[in-house]
Structures are given as structure tokens and as C-alpha cells.
Design an enzyme around this catalytic site. Structure first.
Site, PDB file in Angstrom:
ATOM      1  N   SER A  35      -3.661  29.294 -32.920  1.00 50.57           N
ATOM      2  CA  SER A  35      -3.253  27.895 -32.785  1.00 50.57           C
ATOM      3  C   SER A  35      -4.444  26.954 -32.872  1.00 50.57           C
ATOM      4  O   SER A  35      -4.364  25.886 -33.507  1.00 50.57           O
ATOM      5  CB  SER A  35      -2.503  27.683 -31.462  1.00 50.57           C
ATOM      6  OG  SER A  35      -3.368  27.739 -30.341  1.00 50.57           O
ATOM      7  N   GLU A  36      -5.557  27.318 -32.266  1.00 49.56           N
ATOM      8  CA  GLU A  36      -6.726  26.447 -32.281  1.00 49.56           C
ATOM      9  C   GLU A  36      -7.306  26.294 -33.688  1.00 49.56           C
ATOM     10  O   GLU A  36      -7.738  25.206 -34.077  1.00 49.56           O
ATOM     11  CB  GLU A  36      -7.797  26.972 -31.315  1.00 49.56           C
ATOM     12  CG  GLU A  36      -7.451  26.784 -29.851  1.00 49.56           C
ATOM     13  CD  GLU A  36      -7.274  25.321 -29.473  1.00 49.56           C
ATOM     14  OE1 GLU A  36      -7.942  24.460 -30.069  1.00 49.56           O
ATOM     15  OE2 GLU A  36      -6.456  25.039 -28.575  1.00 49.56           O
TER      16      GLU A  36
END
Length: 268
Positions: A35-36
Site C-alpha cells: 500500500s505504501e
């Protein structure tokens, strides 16, 4: 002032926080890493469907590490900045080879991995492991500059870090919850005010995509995800202005190669 800021952020989080974001529902370090990387220079709403498809296709770091580059780029296609996908795959390979398939908690070990810089390392430590630390991104900058530097311009991070350190919550609120709250509050501030992060010394306006080198690179990779292509076919599918430069940069980054007169994605 710091206590007031802290309370304001947490009040907003309690009422309006984006608690249902898919990466907010997990403590899995691999999924948080994904996600990052996806969220770098990409808006949340755009990332959500890509993230959900990605973790179904590549549910673990081991699966991603073994995946062909073509499959990885195909899942990433349309998200932009395709080099992130390649680096994420390389990161997975190193995690498998050097860390027994487990995303490390240690900051130094994280930043030594491909695709991970100081911000991403800090975010992984906070969201996956509830580890304290200082890290800053655009929404955090927006929140801090709005409250503490309402009339200032070119505000450097060196002025924000001491404030962030002082505003870290007590043990009743975890680092994971605090940083989630702070980012969401900053996103809200950017929507309801002239974006304060533009008054950061580190602000850089994103270049136009149409007619850019990024567009040419993306077009080449989309073509080669399906099959190899000769020079004529590749040129037909690629905006001409940056064709040669795009080709050279992708080759230099070991994303594509030419074999038997045709261009193809790099094979392991």
C-alpha cells in the site's frame, strides 16, 4: 498549542477518519508495504482497487518474489510510475533471500531494501509494527503547516520535525492510530483550505502526463506486457516525442531488453 493540535487531530479521526481503507484493516507488513509503494504520488481512491487486486494476485511476499515481471507490470498497469512495480518485486526477492520472507522491523534493514526510503520505512514501522518514529509526507506537512505556520512560505521539514516529536501521543494512542489520524486530518485540511503543503520548502508540482516521458515509458511497457514487439510496432504504440529517451531509460533500468530484433520485458 501542541496539545490543542493533538486533540483536534484525534477528534477529527474519531468522527471522520477513513477507517475502512483496506490497508487499515490489516497489520500484515507485506500488505502495508504494498500500500505504501502504491500510494506514492497516487491518490487514495485510485489505489484502492489496485491494492485489492494485487493482494489477491500476489497474497504474500513469496508469491510476488516468484512472479514474472510481465505479470507484475500487468497488475500495475494504469497506476503510473511503473518502475515502482519492478522495485517492489525486487524488494520482495530480497526479503525472501535476506530476511527469510519476513518484512523486517528494523529501520536500517528496511531502508536497505529496494523501493524503501526513510518515509516508507517509518510508515511500515508505525502501521505494521506500532513502532514509534518520525516521518513526514504531504498530508502530514499540510496539517502541521496549516496549524503552526499559517502565513509562512517555504517551510522546511526541519521546522516541522520538532513539532511532530512534541505532538506524539501518549501510550493510550498507538503510533499506528496517530499517524493514520494525522494523515487523514491533513487530507481534510487540503480539501477545505488552499493546500498548505504547497507552502512547504519541499513542495514540487507534478509534471503534466500527456506528451511526457512518463507517458512514453508507460506506452512501451503496456505494449510489451502482452508480447514482444519489433521497432516499428513499438513506435506505432508510443508517443513519438520521448520514444528514444523512454526506450533508453527503460533499458538502463533493466526493465526491457532487445533479443532477435524484438523488444521484450526483461527476463530473470
Amino acid at each position: 498549542m501542541t496539545r490543542e493540535f493533538h486533540d483536534t487531530v484525534l477528534r477529527y479521526w474519531k468522527k471522520e477518519g477513513r477507517h475502512t481503507l483496506p490497508w487499515r484493516k490489516t497489520h500484515d507488513p507485506y500488505k502495508i508495504l504494498v500500500s505504501e509503494i502504491m500510494l506514492q504520488q497516487t491518490q487514495v481512491d485510485r489505489v484502492i482497487p489496485y491494492f485489492e487486486r494485487w493482494v489477491k494476485k500476489f497474497p504474500t511476499v513469496q508469491v510476488l518474489a516468484k512472479a514474472p515481471l510481465a505479470d507484475v507490470l500487468k497488475e500495475w498497469s494504469g497506476l503510473g510510475y511503473n518502475r515502482r512495480a519492478k522495485l517492489l518485486r525486487e524488494c520482495a526477492k530480497e526479503i525472501v533471500e535476506k530476511h527469510s520472507g519476513k518484512v523486517p522491523k528494523d529501520f536500517a534493514a528496511l531502508v536497505a531494501l529496494p523501493a524503501i526510503g526513510p518515509y516508507t520505512a517509518g510508515a511500515i514501522r508505525a502501521f505494521a509494527f506500532n513502532e514509534e518514529g518520525i516521518f513526514i509526507e504531504t498530508n502530514i506537512r499540510a496539517a502541521l503547516i496549516h496549524h503552526f505556520f499559517p502565513k509562512s512560505r517555504k517551510v522546511p521539514d526541519t521546522k516541522l520535525i520538532p513539532i511532530l516529536e512534541a505532538s506524539l501521543p501518549n501510550a493510550k494512542v498507538s503510533p499506528r492510530e496517530w499517524y493514520s489520524a494525522l494523515m487523514d486530518y491533513g487530507a481534510y485540511i487540503k480539501k477545505t483550505n488552499p493546500n498548505p503543503s504547497r507552502r512547504s520548502a519541499h513542495h514540487a508540482k507534478q509534471s503534466q502526463f500527456k506528451g511526457s516521458l512518463r507517458q512514453a515509458r508507460g506506452a512501451i511497457l503496456r505494449t510489451l506486457v502482452s508480447s514482444s514487439a519489433n521497432e516499428r510496432k513499438l513506435k506505432e504504440k508510443t508517443p513519438p516525442t520521448f520514444y528514444k529517451k523512454a526506450l533508453e531509460s527503460l533499458q538502463k533500468e533493466n526493465m526491457i531488453e532487445k533479443k532477435s530484433g524484438k523488444w521484450q520485458l526483461m527476463r530473470d
